[in-house]
Motif scaffolding. Structure first.
Motif, PDB file in Angstrom:
ATOM      1  N   UNK A  45       0.724  -0.976   0.325  1.00 15.67           N
ATOM      2  CA  UNK A  45      -0.309   0.094   0.088  1.00 15.67           C
ATOM      3  C   UNK A  45       1.034   0.911  -0.416  1.00 15.67           C
ATOM      4  N   UNK A  46       2.116   1.083   0.384  1.00 16.15           N
ATOM      5  CA  UNK A  46       2.782   1.770  -0.492  1.00 16.15           C
ATOM      6  C   UNK A  46       4.428   2.271   0.097  1.00 16.15           C
ATOM      7  N   UNK A  47       5.090   2.963  -1.032  1.00 21.01           N
ATOM      8  CA  UNK A  47       6.416   2.667  -0.949  1.00 21.01           C
ATOM      9  C   UNK A  47       7.239   4.051  -0.043  1.00 21.01           C
ATOM     10  N   UNK A  48       8.387   3.744   0.096  1.00 22.99           N
ATOM     11  CA  UNK A  48       9.370   4.951  -0.258  1.00 22.99           C
ATOM     12  C   UNK A  48      10.812   5.108   0.170  1.00 22.99           C
ATOM     13  N   UNK A  49      11.941   5.802  -0.218  1.00 25.83           N
ATOM     14  CA  UNK A  49      12.680   5.419  -0.326  1.00 25.83           C
ATOM     15  C   UNK A  49      13.403   6.729   0.958  1.00 25.83           C
ATOM     16  N   UNK A  50      14.535   6.074   1.400  1.00 23.24           N
ATOM     17  CA  UNK A  50      14.847   7.206   2.997  1.00 23.24           C
ATOM     18  C   UNK A  50      16.519   7.352   2.905  1.00 23.24           C
ATOM     19  N   UNK A  51      17.733   8.018   3.247  1.00 25.03           N
ATOM     20  CA  UNK A  51      19.377   8.146   3.152  1.00 25.03           C
ATOM     21  C   UNK A  51      19.240   9.467   4.519  1.00 25.03           C
ATOM     22  N   UNK A  52      20.195   9.467   4.290  1.00 24.81           N
ATOM     23  CA  UNK A  52      21.112  10.496   5.613  1.00 24.81           C
ATOM     24  C   UNK A  52      20.220  11.962   5.610  1.00 24.81           C
ATOM     25  N   UNK A  53      19.130  12.231   4.288  1.00 25.16           N
ATOM     26  CA  UNK A  53      19.058  13.523   3.440  1.00 25.16           C
ATOM     27  C   UNK A  53      16.938  14.163   4.478  1.00 25.16           C
ATOM     28  N   UNK A  54      16.738  12.184   3.804  1.00 26.09           N
ATOM     29  CA  UNK A  54      15.301  12.255   4.351  1.00 26.09           C
ATOM     30  C   UNK A  54      14.632  10.220   4.632  1.00 26.09           C
ATOM     31  N   UNK A  55      13.775  10.394   6.371  1.00 26.45           N
ATOM     32  CA  UNK A  55      13.291   9.758   6.101  1.00 26.45           C
ATOM     33  C   UNK A  55      12.108   9.177   5.685  1.00 26.45           C
ATOM     34  N   UNK A  56      11.939  10.152   4.159  1.00 27.36           N
ATOM     35  CA  UNK A  56      10.544   9.639   3.351  1.00 27.36           C
ATOM     36  C   UNK A  56      10.843   9.905   2.332  1.00 27.36           C
ATOM     37  N   UNK A  57      10.829   9.603   0.795  1.00 20.70           N
ATOM     38  CA  UNK A  57      10.503  10.566  -0.021  1.00 20.70           C
ATOM     39  C   UNK A  57       9.561   9.543  -0.667  1.00 20.70           C
ATOM     40  N   UNK A  58       8.415  10.076  -1.333  1.00 14.66           N
ATOM     41  CA  UNK A  58       7.224   8.793  -1.688  1.00 14.66           C
ATOM     42  C   UNK A  58       7.262   8.224  -2.985  1.00 14.66           C
ATOM     43  N   UNK A  59       7.928   6.591  -3.230  1.00 13.76           N
ATOM     44  CA  UNK A  59       8.105   6.211  -4.687  1.00 13.76           C
ATOM     45  C   UNK A  59       6.885   5.688  -4.875  1.00 13.76           C
ATOM     46  N   UNK A  60       5.872   6.421  -5.903  1.00 14.15           N
ATOM     47  CA  UNK A  60       4.433   5.856  -6.522  1.00 14.15           C
ATOM     48  C   UNK A  60       4.908   4.267  -7.846  1.00 14.15           C
ATOM     49  N   UNK A  61       5.984   4.159  -8.364  1.00 10.53           N
ATOM     50  CA  UNK A  61       5.914   2.837  -9.320  1.00 10.53           C
ATOM     51  C   UNK A  61       7.986   2.212  -9.140  1.00 10.53           C
ATOM     52  N   UNK A  62       7.844   1.140  -9.170  1.00 12.56           N
ATOM     53  CA  UNK A  62       9.144  -0.141  -8.869  1.00 12.56           C
ATOM     54  C   UNK A  62       8.891  -0.364 -10.301  1.00 12.56           C
ATOM     55  N   UNK A  63       9.666  -0.564 -11.615  1.00 16.04           N
ATOM     56  CA  UNK A  63       9.867  -0.920 -12.466  1.00 16.04           C
ATOM     57  C   UNK A  63       8.580  -0.833 -13.375  1.00 16.04           C
ATOM     58  N   UNK A  64       7.456  -2.046 -14.115  1.00 18.59           N
ATOM     59  CA  UNK A  64       6.317  -1.764 -14.046  1.00 18.59           C
ATOM     60  C   UNK A  64       5.156  -1.288 -13.179  1.00 18.59           C
ATOM     61  N   UNK A  65       5.200  -1.647 -12.078  1.00 18.96           N
ATOM     62  CA  UNK A  65       4.029  -1.293 -11.198  1.00 18.96           C
ATOM     63  C   UNK A  65       3.733  -0.037 -10.481  1.00 18.96           C
ATOM     64  N   UNK A  66       2.579   0.666 -10.873  1.00 21.97           N
ATOM     65  CA  UNK A  66       2.272   1.594  -9.796  1.00 21.97           C
ATOM     66  C   UNK A  66       1.856   1.417  -8.527  1.00 21.97           C
ATOM     67  N   UNK A  67       2.399   2.274  -7.355  1.00 20.79           N
ATOM     68  CA  UNK A  67       1.584   2.156  -6.159  1.00 20.79           C
ATOM     69  C   UNK A  67       1.603   3.493  -5.708  1.00 20.79           C
ATOM     70  N   UNK A  68       0.423   2.665  -4.924  1.00 18.28           N
ATOM     71  CA  UNK A  68      -0.617   4.112  -3.672  1.00 18.28           C
ATOM     72  C   UNK A  68       0.274   4.997  -2.658  1.00 18.28           C
ATOM     73  N   UNK A  69       0.235   6.136  -3.258  1.00 16.43           N
ATOM     74  CA  UNK A  69       0.606   7.179  -2.272  1.00 16.43           C
ATOM     75  C   UNK A  69       0.106   7.384  -1.111  1.00 16.43           C
ATOM     76  N   UNK A  70       0.720   6.910   0.261  1.00 13.55           N
ATOM     77  CA  UNK A  70      -0.315   7.337   1.477  1.00 13.55           C
ATOM     78  C   UNK A  70       0.438   7.860   2.353  1.00 13.55           C
TER      79      UNK A  70
END
Length: 258
Positions: free
Chosen positions: A214-239
């Protein structure tokens, strides 16, 4: 930008031999008002990685002194590198040194991001080391393909991490962390321990099919979360609730002076 070597401003003579040296490790962090979140975790990372790569480590008090020398009351991005002056392609042992580099503060990209997938496993994944040409290569290739960045899939078909990011997923009620050989980032560790204190369910599992999430993010030293709305051919909901939860957990981590 400021650069210090062993607590003193670095000269061109200090830096020239290190320009393309590829045997070192580091920790990256955001400084806010002269303070750092997860300072204990950064010290632990630098200590443990030094033992892996060099069989010894700088004392924590030396690391802290080098950080203090480079930090003022302003906000900044900071990277702390541990190295030996002999560089790479040699087994000669020298005393450990530390290079600290500061630059403008960052909160990362706004997102949402689209990630392509690449079959790739990093060498020595538990250590944040330098010289990883593949990460930049795959990022550049992803942009050529119309994506923002790349996520890695291991030999078992599991999503592991992204080029300079950890991945985190949401199943509607719990945070899902990928099961794979990855670099467990400091921001990831901060978020995990604060989510535990908040009583938020979280689990580690193999992630092979993101279409069920139901949702995905990336995180690193800059931020605890940036929304990911697509991985490959799969669209992901924004939570939005997932994103707010991660930022709340991160903000709950106290800032500490080195």
């Amino acid at each position: 930008m400021t650069v210090q070597r062993n607590g003193h401003p670095a000269t061109s003579d200090d830096l020239a031999p290190l320009a393309f040296a590829g045997y070192a490790h580091f920790s990256a962090m955001q400084v806010r008002g002269g303070q750092i979140r997860g300072l204990d975790l950064h010290l632990e990372r630098l200590r443990d990685s030094s033992h892996v790569m060099y069989g010894k480590a700088l004392p924590d008090e030396v690391v802290l002194a080098n950080l203090r020398a480079a930090i003022d009351a302003a906000d900044a991005s900071l990277s702390a590198f541990v190295f030996q002056s002999v560089g790479e392609f040699t087994a000669v042992d020298r005393e450990l040194e530390m290079l600290v580099r500061t630059g403008p503060p960052s909160a990362g990209p706004k997102g949402p991001l689209a990630l392509t997938t690449v079959e790739h496993e990093r060498a020595l994944p538990a250590v944040k080391h330098v010289g990883e040409v593949s990460k930049t290569l795959y990022m550049r290739e992803a942009v050529k393909q119309g994506f923002d960045d790349a996520a890695f899939v291991d030999r078992h078909g599991r999503l592991s991490e992204a080029t300079i990011w950890n991945l985190a997923f949401w199943d509607g009620s719990a945070v899902v962390w990928p099961e794979a050989d990855i670099l467990v980032g400091i921001t990831m560790k901060i978020v995990r321990r604060q989510l535990e204190r908040l009583g938020v369910p979280q689990r580690v599992q193999a992630v092979t099919d993101v279409s069920t999430l139901d949702g995905a993010v990336v995180m690193n030293s800059w931020t605890p979360g940036v929304v990911v709305n697509r991985i490959g051919d799969v669209s992901l909901p924004v939570s939005d609730s997932f994103l707010r939860l991660l930022h709340q957990a991160y903000d709950n981590e106290p800032l500490t002076s080195p």
